[in-house]
Design a protein around this motif. Structure first.
Motif, PDB file in Angstrom:
ATOM      1  N   GLN A 279       0.685  -1.231  -0.041  1.00  0.00           N
ATOM      2  CA  GLN A 279      -0.148   0.050  -0.096  1.00  0.00           C
ATOM      3  C   GLN A 279       0.812   1.147  -0.243  1.00  0.00           C
ATOM      4  OE1 GLN A 279      -0.360  -2.664   2.021  1.00  0.00           O
ATOM      5  NE2 GLN A 279      -2.342  -3.427   1.526  1.00  0.00           N
ATOM      6  N   ASP A 280       1.976   1.298   0.717  1.00  0.00           N
ATOM      7  CA  ASP A 280       2.981   2.466   0.810  1.00  0.00           C
ATOM      8  C   ASP A 280       3.736   2.437  -0.519  1.00  0.00           C
ATOM      9  OD1 ASP A 280       1.862   2.998   3.430  1.00  0.00           O
ATOM     10  OD2 ASP A 280       3.685   2.571   4.298  1.00  0.00           O
ATOM     11  N   ALA A 281       4.025   1.502  -1.008  1.00  0.00           N
ATOM     12  CA  ALA A 281       4.525   1.465  -2.227  1.00  0.00           C
ATOM     13  C   ALA A 281       3.916   2.029  -3.477  1.00  0.00           C
ATOM     14  CB  ALA A 281       5.270   0.066  -2.718  1.00  0.00           C
ATOM     15  N   ALA A 282       2.459   1.864  -3.293  1.00  0.00           N
ATOM     16  CA  ALA A 282       1.561   2.249  -4.389  1.00  0.00           C
ATOM     17  C   ALA A 282       1.428   3.774  -4.198  1.00  0.00           C
ATOM     18  CB  ALA A 282       0.214   1.525  -4.259  1.00  0.00           C
ATOM     19  N   ALA A 283       1.303   4.142  -2.810  1.00  0.00           N
ATOM     20  CA  ALA A 283       1.191   5.511  -2.460  1.00  0.00           C
ATOM     21  C   ALA A 283       2.392   6.176  -2.835  1.00  0.00           C
ATOM     22  CB  ALA A 283       0.926   5.750  -0.954  1.00  0.00           C
ATOM     23  N   ALA A 284       3.688   5.775  -2.872  1.00  0.00           N
ATOM     24  CA  ALA A 284       4.939   6.642  -3.200  1.00  0.00           C
ATOM     25  C   ALA A 284       4.808   6.672  -4.807  1.00  0.00           C
ATOM     26  CB  ALA A 284       5.990   5.882  -2.973  1.00  0.00           C
ATOM     27  N   THR A 285       4.258   5.783  -5.548  1.00  0.00           N
ATOM     28  CA  THR A 285       4.129   5.743  -7.011  1.00  0.00           C
ATOM     29  C   THR A 285       3.227   6.942  -7.478  1.00  0.00           C
ATOM     30  OG1 THR A 285       4.881   3.497  -7.238  1.00  0.00           O
ATOM     31  CG2 THR A 285       3.411   4.752  -9.055  1.00  0.00           C
ATOM     32  N   ARG A 286       2.127   6.995  -6.717  1.00  0.00           N
ATOM     33  CA  ARG A 286       0.892   8.002  -6.687  1.00  0.00           C
ATOM     34  C   ARG A 286       1.577   9.254  -6.752  1.00  0.00           C
ATOM     35  NH1 ARG A 286      -2.189   4.298  -4.238  1.00  0.00           N
ATOM     36  NH2 ARG A 286      -2.308   5.691  -2.335  1.00  0.00           N
ATOM     37  N   MET A 287       2.373   9.582  -5.389  1.00  0.00           N
ATOM     38  CA  MET A 287       2.935  10.888  -5.079  1.00  0.00           C
ATOM     39  C   MET A 287       3.893  11.196  -6.179  1.00  0.00           C
ATOM     40  SD  MET A 287       1.322  12.643  -2.759  1.00  0.00           S
ATOM     41  CE  MET A 287       2.489  13.965  -3.191  1.00  0.00           C
ATOM     42  N   ASN A 288       4.603  10.273  -6.777  1.00  0.00           N
ATOM     43  CA  ASN A 288       5.736  10.690  -7.992  1.00  0.00           C
ATOM     44  C   ASN A 288       4.946  11.160  -9.043  1.00  0.00           C
ATOM     45  OD1 ASN A 288       8.002  10.516  -6.500  1.00  0.00           O
ATOM     46  ND2 ASN A 288       8.105   8.209  -6.813  1.00  0.00           N
ATOM     47  N   ASP A 289       3.697  10.806  -9.423  1.00  0.00           N
ATOM     48  CA  ASP A 289       2.894  11.070 -10.314  1.00  0.00           C
ATOM     49  C   ASP A 289       2.389  12.352  -9.984  1.00  0.00           C
ATOM     50  OD1 ASP A 289       3.177   9.546 -12.644  1.00  0.00           O
ATOM     51  OD2 ASP A 289       1.114   8.552 -12.386  1.00  0.00           O
ATOM     52  N   PHE A 290       1.727  12.742  -8.837  1.00  0.00           N
ATOM     53  CA  PHE A 290       1.209  13.744  -8.402  1.00  0.00           C
ATOM     54  C   PHE A 290       2.458  14.995  -8.375  1.00  0.00           C
ATOM     55  CE2 PHE A 290      -2.691  11.733  -8.001  1.00  0.00           C
ATOM     56  CZ  PHE A 290      -3.894  12.505  -7.895  1.00  0.00           C
ATOM     57  N   HIS A 291       3.251  14.718  -7.863  1.00  0.00           N
ATOM     58  CA  HIS A 291       4.366  15.725  -7.648  1.00  0.00           C
ATOM     59  C   HIS A 291       5.067  16.083  -8.875  1.00  0.00           C
ATOM     60  CE1 HIS A 291       7.400  18.100  -5.262  1.00  0.00           C
ATOM     61  NE2 HIS A 291       8.357  17.386  -5.813  1.00  0.00           N
ATOM     62  N   ILE A 292       5.548  14.903  -9.610  1.00  0.00           N
ATOM     63  CA  ILE A 292       6.482  15.289 -10.778  1.00  0.00           C
ATOM     64  C   ILE A 292       5.616  15.294 -12.004  1.00  0.00           C
ATOM     65  CG2 ILE A 292       8.533  14.320 -11.938  1.00  0.00           C
ATOM     66  CD1 ILE A 292       9.441  13.318  -9.225  1.00  0.00           C
ATOM     67  N   GLY A 293       4.959  13.906 -12.240  1.00  0.00           N
ATOM     68  CA  GLY A 293       4.126  13.829 -13.273  1.00  0.00           C
ATOM     69  C   GLY A 293       3.227  15.014 -13.654  1.00  0.00           C
TER      70      GLY A 293
END
Length: 500
Positions: free
Chosen positions: A272-286
């Motif tokens: 769950q935390d791995a998925a959240a980190a992926t989402r945040m890289n999309d939200f922050h950088i992407g």
């Protein structure tokens, strides 16, 4: 035979370990790689009420007492009156380049209309002084200091009128300084300005809504961060289109945008935390890289934010795609990320609730020491966003102001910090990243947006307690100068080598 074979492998591992890069010199970086340091206009210039300059939203914010210790930047390091001394320090250090910003309320005090002659004179003088000393001017057009008049007139970034006013201001910069300035940044950190100003509301223009922000008198955290960032993206694309159509061929410069580049890592080993980190890289950088490379917001953001994320017309998509010659990144730390799916179930959501994530630090923290995070960021850009040319526009470490006053010159931790991040940068280039420059934040002590004068990032210290704002070189400045002038990447003491 087993023992000699093991010994040989051990020796080979030592010979190829990352520690070898402590012997790097600047000659090991690609030809033409730029080393510099930076500041921004509001943070370092001072002279807030002089020579026709009018207030920005940051002047209003600080004068209303919202910054730490009710500090203002009215004087700060007073570069407006000491720029010649500062350029001499840059030359003495051996900087290739100085990254600074034009103050919109100094050049065009009302946000639109006539250029202020005194503002024009100051920036011409600064640019000429840099070039006279062999230092490249790298100029940011907009670095947070929106003229207060535009905020009052139409709520600033929330109105599409901002795009036209910004483009006219950018054109004034290109026309006035483009014959000498060959490196332009349209906007600094739009992916943090919109969150702090329109989601949490902790920074100007202090817009937010309950329960996501506190003490705001107006705002909507569910929609305004996305709308403000949308207008900043379109303003960027408009300025790039203008520059390419009218100025680039004759002036011979490059233009890009600079983003905040935290790298998000899971706070635990859970999926769950791995998925959240992926989402945040999309939200922050992407959030910005995806439109700049592919012409639209990331599909993940589209699906989670829905209609609150503005749409793009075919023309806007065309203008955004490839609207950069380089991308700047300001990188300091890693953000440990936890999943928070309960937030996504709220009927009223904001940015972090949309991402269903919480971070284990706040933007005001120095953050976790993690040079490897820069490598992961650069690998992500290389693999996900077609390996864009990258300038590391900010990277640095702060001392508490009390410590800085006591020890002044001794800041060996900063040298170690810079050493380790530069090593990782070199390793990323070896893996194929198209990094082309590195700028230390900051050249001078200054007013910091998040901490006022409580922390000092300067390679060169400034005595803020005396009228003349005396400058002095810290050890980190001398260390950086030694590297720039042919020395090896060897700071005082042992260098750190961390890993995820």
């Amino acid at each position: 035979m087993a023992l000699p074979l093991f010994f040989l492998l051990f020796v080979l591992c030592l010979a190829t370990s990352p520690r070898d890069v402590v012997a790097l010199t600047r000659g090991d970086f690609p030809q033409g790689f730029i080393f510099g340091a930076g500041t921004s206009a509001f943070q370092v210039e001072g002279a807030a009420g002089e020579d026709g300059r009018k207030p920005s939203i940051w002047d209003t914010f600080t004068h209303q007492g919202y910054s730490p210790d009710k500090a203002t930047a009215d004087v700060s390091a007073d570069q407006y009156h000491h720029y010649k001394d500062d350029v001499k320090l840059m030359r003495e250090m051996g900087l290739d380049a100085y990254r600074f910003s034009i103050a919109w309320p100094r050049l065009i005090p009302d946000g639109r209309g006539e250029i202020n002659p005194k503002g024009l004179e100051y920036y011409n003088n600064l640019i000429d002084e840099l070039i006279r000393h062999g230092i490249q001017p790298h100029v940011t057009v907009y670095h947070f200091d929106l003229p207060q008049s535009l905020q009052d007139e139409y709520n600033g970034l929330l109105s599409p009128r901002f795009i036209d006013d910004y483009t006219a201001y950018a054109q004034a910069c290109f026309e006035s300084f483009g014959d000498r300035v060959k490196h332009w940044v349209t906007v600094n950190e739009p992916n943090v300005e919109t969150l702090t100003g329109f989601d949490s509301g902790v920074l100007p223009p202090r817009r937010c809504s309950y329960p996501f922000g506190a003490n705001c008198t107006a705002g909507d955290s569910t929609t305004e961060p996305y709308l403000a960032s949308h207008h900043l993206l379109l303003a960027h694309a408009s300025a790039v289109s203008l520059y390419r159509d009218k100025y680039q061929a004759t002036q011979g410069g490059q233009i890009g945008i600079t983003l905040l580049g935290f790298w998000h890592e899971p706070a635990s080993n859970s999926l769950q935390d791995a998925a959240a980190a992926t989402r945040m890289n999309d939200f922050h950088i992407g959030w910005f890289m995806h439109p700049l490379v592919y012409g639209d917001y990331p599909p993940l953001m589209r699906s989670r934010v829905g209609a609150r994320l503005p749409g793009l017309t075919a023309e806007q998509t065309k203008n955004l795609s490839g609207s950069f010659d380089f991308i700047g990144f300001n990188h300091y730390t890693v953000a440990r990320t936890r999943a928070d799916e309960r937030a996504f179930d709220l009927k009223q959501r904001n940015y972090y609730a949309d991402a269903a994530a919480t971070l284990t630090y706040t933007l005001g923290d120095i953050g976790e020491y993690a040079p490897w995070a820069l490598g992961k960021l650069l690998d992500h850009l290389r693999l996900t966003y077609r390996n864009p040319p990258v300038m590391i526009h900010e990277n640095g470490l702060a001392d508490a102001s009390e410590i800085s006053r006591k020890i002044q010159y001794a800041d060996d931790d900063r040298s170690k910090f810079l050493q380790d991040y530069m090593e990782v940068l070199y390793q990323s280039i070896q893996r194929g990243s198209d990094a082309r420059g590195y700028f230390v934040w900051s050249f001078l002590d200054e007013f910091e947006f998040l901490t006022g004068y409580r922390s000092r990032f300067g390679l060169c210290g400034v005595d803020m307690n005396v009228k003349g704002r005396t400058r002095y070189m810290r050890n980190s400045a001398r260390w950086y100068s030694g590297f720039l002038n042919g020395g090896e990447l060897r700071p005082p003491g042992r260098a750190y080598h961390d890993s995820a």
